[in-house]
Write an enzyme that holds these catalytic residues in place. Structure first.
Site, mmCIF file in Angstrom:
data_model
loop_
_atom_site.group_PDB
_atom_site.id
_atom_site.type_symbol
_atom_site.label_atom_id
_atom_site.label_comp_id
_atom_site.label_asym_id
_atom_site.label_seq_id
_atom_site.Cartn_x
_atom_site.Cartn_y
_atom_site.Cartn_z
ATOM 1 N N ASN A 81 44.795 -35.305 50.266
ATOM 2 C CA ASN A 81 46.005 -35.979 49.791
ATOM 3 C C ASN A 81 46.748 -36.539 51.001
ATOM 4 O O ASN A 81 47.359 -35.785 51.758
ATOM 5 C CB ASN A 81 46.884 -34.980 49.027
ATOM 6 C CG ASN A 81 48.202 -35.581 48.580
ATOM 7 O OD1 ASN A 81 48.384 -36.804 48.597
ATOM 8 N ND2 ASN A 81 49.135 -34.730 48.185
ATOM 9 N N LYS A 128 49.359 -38.345 51.017
ATOM 10 C CA LYS A 128 50.801 -38.448 50.780
ATOM 11 C C LYS A 128 51.308 -39.820 51.263
ATOM 12 O O LYS A 128 50.608 -40.814 51.108
ATOM 13 C CB LYS A 128 51.534 -37.266 51.428
ATOM 14 C CG LYS A 128 50.968 -35.925 50.961
ATOM 15 C CD LYS A 128 51.767 -34.744 51.444
ATOM 16 C CE LYS A 128 51.143 -33.451 50.947
ATOM 17 N NZ LYS A 128 51.938 -32.267 51.338
ATOM 18 N N HIS A 183 52.045 -32.418 41.525
ATOM 19 C CA HIS A 183 52.199 -31.850 42.865
ATOM 20 C C HIS A 183 53.622 -31.329 43.036
ATOM 21 O O HIS A 183 54.567 -31.889 42.486
ATOM 22 C CB HIS A 183 51.894 -32.919 43.915
ATOM 23 C CG HIS A 183 51.726 -32.383 45.299
ATOM 24 N ND1 HIS A 183 52.790 -32.019 46.087
ATOM 25 C CD2 HIS A 183 50.611 -32.125 46.022
ATOM 26 C CE1 HIS A 183 52.339 -31.572 47.259
ATOM 27 N NE2 HIS A 183 51.024 -31.629 47.237
ATOM 28 N N GLU A 208 55.692 -31.540 45.298
ATOM 29 C CA GLU A 208 56.637 -32.508 45.840
ATOM 30 C C GLU A 208 57.141 -33.453 44.749
ATOM 31 O O GLU A 208 58.266 -33.961 44.831
ATOM 32 C CB GLU A 208 55.975 -33.283 46.987
ATOM 33 C CG GLU A 208 55.733 -32.396 48.196
ATOM 34 C CD GLU A 208 54.714 -32.940 49.173
ATOM 35 O OE1 GLU A 208 54.461 -32.263 50.179
ATOM 36 O OE2 GLU A 208 54.164 -34.036 48.931
ATOM 37 N N GLU A 230 48.670 -24.518 44.453
ATOM 38 C CA GLU A 230 49.351 -24.819 45.707
ATOM 39 C C GLU A 230 50.690 -24.085 45.759
ATOM 40 O O GLU A 230 51.693 -24.586 45.237
ATOM 41 C CB GLU A 230 49.602 -26.326 45.834
ATOM 42 C CG GLU A 230 48.360 -27.150 46.038
ATOM 43 C CD GLU A 230 48.704 -28.531 46.600
ATOM 44 O OE1 GLU A 230 48.136 -28.893 47.619
ATOM 45 O OE2 GLU A 230 49.558 -29.206 46.017
ATOM 46 N N GLY A 254 52.551 -27.493 54.024
ATOM 47 C CA GLY A 254 53.116 -28.058 55.242
ATOM 48 C C GLY A 254 53.872 -27.079 56.114
ATOM 49 O O GLY A 254 54.460 -27.470 57.117
ATOM 50 N N SER A 258 48.453 -25.671 53.541
ATOM 51 C CA SER A 258 48.157 -25.362 54.945
ATOM 52 C C SER A 258 46.692 -24.975 55.162
ATOM 53 O O SER A 258 46.390 -24.072 55.929
ATOM 54 C CB SER A 258 49.090 -24.258 55.460
ATOM 55 O OG SER A 258 50.431 -24.709 55.489
#
Length: 250
Positions: A9, A11, A93, A95, A163, A169, A209
């Site tokens: 991904n 992003k 996701h 985010e 996730e 991250g 990560s």
């Protein structure tokens, strides 16, 4: 036997010059034992498909609208993504759930749209750090799973990605035992809902990560069929060791 999947991904990263990374990845893995998917920004889907030139690497998208068309300025439908050459789309996701306040109902609608367009829906689930520390992880995953995954889901068109939000991250990674607990739980829930044969065919990815240094350990965990990788997928030299670790675990 579930075929492993290494999904990247990108992003909001990537310009035309960065297509060289996809070309390099494609050249490094001409006949991979695992599936490889890169989800670049939408602006790069068409040129990325050209860059792979019929190679083994597949190109996906990072989000889609739930409707096939309409007055939705700035949005892209699953039909459009399919038309551009995408084979899959990430939905739900963390985010998107967080920054765009997308609910599991929204994710379900997008997943159905992806299925209708002939795309594989990579449906993301995950708990926050506060939820993990409160020992609510499995309750959160159960709720997201039951609502986000539509009845149109089958092994051929659906991938589930666990996730944990706190690991994305951050450099933090759950222990293998924690990952295994959630993946085993998801598999059991899918089996109850869709039946053993269909559920056993659905691939479960871990994301958060994932990097060359921890990939091999993660891929040894029960019911981990691959990874959804963020930053480490931006460069072929970083993503290739992860792919190789997945091959070794296959």
């Amino acid at each position: 036997m579930r075929r492993k999947l290494a999904a990247g991904n990108w992003k909001m990263h990537g310009l035309l010059a960065d297509l060289s990374q996809i070309s390099a990845l494609n050249a490094d893995h001409p006949d991979p034992a695992t599936d490889i998917l890169i989800c670049p920004p939408t602006t790069l889907i068409v040129p990325a498909c050209a860059a792979i030139n019929g190679g083994a690497v597949q190109i996906g998208a990072q989000d889609c609208h739930a409707r096939a068309s309409g007055a939705f300025t700035g949005d892209l439908s699953a039909v459009m993504l399919k038309d551009a050459g995408a084979t899959a789309v990430i939905v739900g996701h963390s985010e998107r759930r967080d920054a765009h306040e997308e609910s599991s109902e929204d994710v379900r609608a997008k997943s159905k749209a992806a299925h209708a367009a002939g795309l594989t829906a990579i449906i993301c689930l995950g708990e926050s750090l506060a939820q993990r520390e409160a020992a609510n992880t499995l309750d959160i995953i159960a709720g997201q799973l039951s609502i986000s995954v539509p009845d149109t889901a089958v092994a051929a068109n659906t991938v589930i990605a666990y996730e944990p939000c706190w690991a994305i991250g951050s450099g933090l990674t759950p222990t293998p035992a924690q990952i295994g607990e959630v993946h085993d739980f998801i598999r059991a829930r899918l089996t109850t809902r869709f039946g053993e044969a269909e559920a056993n065919g659905m691939r479960l990815l871990y994301g958060g990560s994932v990097k060359p240094g921890n990939a091999a350990e993660i891929f040894e965990v029960s019911n981990v069929d691959g990874a959804l990788v963020g930053g480490a997928s931006l460069k072929a030299e970083d993503f290739t060791p992860i792919i190789n670790a997945l091959k070794a675990a296959s």
